[in-house]
Design a protein around this motif. Structure first.
Motif, PDB file in Angstrom:
ATOM      1  N   PHE A  73     -33.766 -14.681 -38.068  1.00 42.76           N
ATOM      2  CA  PHE A  73     -34.937 -15.246 -38.738  1.00 42.76           C
ATOM      3  C   PHE A  73     -36.207 -15.052 -37.900  1.00 42.76           C
ATOM      4  O   PHE A  73     -37.284 -14.726 -38.435  1.00 42.76           O
ATOM      5  N   PHE A  83     -35.340 -19.719 -51.263  1.00 44.30           N
ATOM      6  CA  PHE A  83     -36.383 -20.354 -50.464  1.00 44.30           C
ATOM      7  C   PHE A  83     -37.712 -19.594 -50.469  1.00 44.30           C
ATOM      8  O   PHE A  83     -38.699 -20.109 -49.948  1.00 44.30           O
ATOM      9  N   ASP A 115     -30.485 -17.674 -36.448  1.00 48.93           N
ATOM     10  CA  ASP A 115     -31.782 -18.110 -35.923  1.00 48.93           C
ATOM     11  C   ASP A 115     -32.518 -16.944 -35.265  1.00 48.93           C
ATOM     12  O   ASP A 115     -33.734 -16.772 -35.447  1.00 48.93           O
ATOM     13  N   ASN A 129     -39.279 -21.464 -37.630  1.00 50.01           N
ATOM     14  CA  ASN A 129     -38.499 -22.633 -37.193  1.00 50.01           C
ATOM     15  C   ASN A 129     -37.807 -23.266 -38.402  1.00 50.01           C
ATOM     16  O   ASN A 129     -38.018 -24.437 -38.724  1.00 50.01           O
ATOM     17  N   PHE A 130     -37.009 -22.477 -39.064  1.00 41.55           N
ATOM     18  CA  PHE A 130     -36.329 -22.989 -40.252  1.00 41.55           C
ATOM     19  C   PHE A 130     -35.258 -23.995 -39.820  1.00 41.55           C
ATOM     20  O   PHE A 130     -34.433 -23.706 -38.945  1.00 41.55           O
ATOM     21  N   LEU A 168     -41.997 -19.426 -42.599  1.00 39.39           N
ATOM     22  CA  LEU A 168     -40.771 -20.142 -42.964  1.00 39.39           C
ATOM     23  C   LEU A 168     -39.614 -19.767 -42.048  1.00 39.39           C
ATOM     24  O   LEU A 168     -38.764 -20.602 -41.722  1.00 39.39           O
ATOM     25  N   PHE A 169     -39.599 -18.510 -41.600  1.00 43.62           N
ATOM     26  CA  PHE A 169     -38.493 -18.051 -40.765  1.00 43.62           C
ATOM     27  C   PHE A 169     -38.643 -18.455 -39.299  1.00 43.62           C
ATOM     28  O   PHE A 169     -37.699 -18.311 -38.527  1.00 43.62           O
ATOM     29  N   LYS A 197     -30.522 -27.450 -43.346  1.00 42.19           N
ATOM     30  CA  LYS A 197     -30.682 -27.163 -44.768  1.00 42.19           C
ATOM     31  C   LYS A 197     -29.622 -26.205 -45.297  1.00 42.19           C
ATOM     32  O   LYS A 197     -29.306 -26.227 -46.488  1.00 42.19           O
TER      33      LYS A 197
END
Length: 487
Positions: free
Chosen positions: A64, A17, A61, A78-79, A75-76, A83
């Motif tokens: 991240f 990613f 979470d 609210n990933f 990107l980390f 997915k």
């Protein structure tokens, strides 16, 4: 519902990613030592064929968001969990807790304790815990299969415990199904076979019921006999009613290349062509049975690897899951329990070993009927007696060969005891000298070629004349040589 992420998916997250530059930035979080030192709680999710190491999404979470706060990589922040994670039912599919770790060494200890690894296959050293779990799963599966045999015996009145205890006995209807699909496209259903057996019409039970050992001995003795003594199971089989539905729209979709085409050979009545729109209705009629008070009867669904056929029924618009109180019995599972074997058995070989006469398999109507017959026979045999001596008698070894095997596919030969050749292997051709072949190819030498072949066969069958035959052949070849080169 709890969300989990696979351990190896999280480890490879930056490479899937992030850009090369961002991978370098977050390496201090995902390198082996800092990653494992963060502290994780892991779970193991086991199926019949695989084991998966999982980490709860709430931990990931939080991990991240800490990375986002220190690196500024949005990107980390609210990933989306969907997915990389999947949800498991906390009641039925809940994974087992393995423990917490804060180093690679602690993780390896947990994995070794549970006999697995972090996505690289089972650990070879000290795999006793995993072997024990596999053995426990096999035993649990065997108990489930045994319960199907016991249920079938109760419904068919081979076990009289309920009668003796004064329990009200239900009389369900066995419904056996089989579905045939087009061999080049399994989404095209061509045939559906359904057989029913009403347990309210069963013949009376015998006062001196046959034991398991006696039944197995009777099966062995009946091999190859057309007039074997009848048993109660034969009277039960006579009550089976069978139906064969062929899909009108797909009547020209014929098998024959990979699967035998037996659509025209229904052995238990007349086939019925039904359109796809009417097919769910006709199937439903076979599943609806009522008692004298107008109440619905219980249904016992039967099949040989029944899950596949259930999926096919759903494809044509009929869902057996809507039947309340549905009971399911799979004859592949019954065979394993009755014979104490963990290996599956094909329908044809199972019928042979149970001494059931059968014709034209891969006709859906025939397969459904034979599957129900196999259930009746296995219910009559019953379960092995633990600690008893009735387990040493089993049906004869499987000598089954498909009756649809084409004759031209069987190599025909002969056995030559002198050469010690096995049967069904043709002997190698004897090489022919070049000048003899040239002479025999002419019109003048056609008779001599026939004579040479006759001599070759004679020499093979009568070795004592070999010298004379070769001597004769030498002068014959010499005369041909003189005729062509000296004239």
């Amino acid at each position: 519902m709890n969300s989990f992420v696979e351990y190896k998916t999280l480890k490879s997250f930056p490479y899937k990613f992030l850009t090369k530059a961002d991978q370098h930035v977050v390496s201090r979080f995902f390198d082996s030592n800092p990653f494992h030192a963060y502290g994780w709680r892991i779970y193991i999710y086991e199926t019949a064929v695989s084991e998966t190491i999982l980490i709860p999404w709430d931990q990931i979470d939080r991990f991240f968001k800490e990375i986002a706060a220190e690196t500024g990589i949005h990107l980390f922040q609210n990933f989306p969990a969907k997915k990389i994670s999947y949800k498991l039912d906390s009641n039925e599919d809940a994974p087992a807790l393995m423990g917490d770790f804060k180093s690679k060494e602690e993780l390896d200890e947990l994995l070794q304790q549970f006999g697995t690894s972090s996505g690289k296959g089972p650990i070879k050293k000290n795999s006793t815990p995993k072997s024990r779990r596999n053995a426990a799963r096999r035993l649990q599966a065997m108990e489930t299969w045994k319960s199907q045999v016991s249920s079938a015996r109760n419904h068919l009145k081979y076990d009289q415990q309920d009668l003796e205890n004064g329990v009200k006995i239900a009389f369900p209807v066995f419904v056996s199904i089989d579905v045939e699909a087009f061999e080049h496209n399994h989404n095209i259903i061509t045939e559906i076979g359904i057989s029913t057996l009403d347990t309210a019409e069963l013949p009376p039970t015998q006062e001196n019921a046959m034991t398991r050992e006696t039944v197995l001995k009777a099966i062995q003795d009946s091999f190859g006999l057309s007039n074997a003594p009848l048993r109660r199971s034969d009277a039960v089989i006579d009550l089976i009613k069978s139906y064969h539905f062929r899909v009108s729209e797909n009547r020209n979709m014929r098998n024959g290349q990979f699967v035998t085409d037996a659509a025209d050979y229904f052995m238990f009545g007349d086939s019925e062509f039904v359109s796809l729109t009417e097919l769910p209705k006709r199937i439903g009629e076979c599943f609806r049975h009522f008692d004298s008070h107008g109440e619905k009867r219980g249904i016992v669904l039967v099949g040989h690897d029944v899950k596949t056929d259930v999926d096919f029924l759903m494809a044509v618009g009929y869902n057996v899951g809507n039947i309340s109180g549905l009971e399911v019995i799979d004859t592949t599972c019954m065979w394993k329990a009755v014979m104490g074997d963990f290996q599956s058995k094909g329908l044809g070989s199972m019928l042979h070993d149970l001494s059931i006469d059968f014709r034209h398999l891969h006709n859906a109507g025939n397969d459904a009927a034979y599957t129900l017959q196999a259930l009746v026979k296995m219910a009559e045999i019953g379960l092995p007696i633990e600690g008893g001596n009735g387990d040493n008698v089993k049906p004869a070894p499987n000598l089954y060969r498909p009756i649809w095997q084409k004759a031209e596919n069987i190599q025909i030969g002969f056995a030559d005891e002198d050469d010690n050749r096995p049967a069904n292997i043709l002997p190698p051709k004897k090489p022919i000298a070049k000048y003899v072949a040239e002479a025999g190819s002419s019109s003048e030498g056609s008779g001599s070629e026939h004579e040479r072949r006759w001599l070759g066969l004679t020499a093979r069958q009568f070795p004592e004349t070999l010298f004379c035959c070769d001597f004769h052949l030498f002068f014959f070849s010499l005369s041909k040589f003189s005729h062509y080169h000296l004239s």
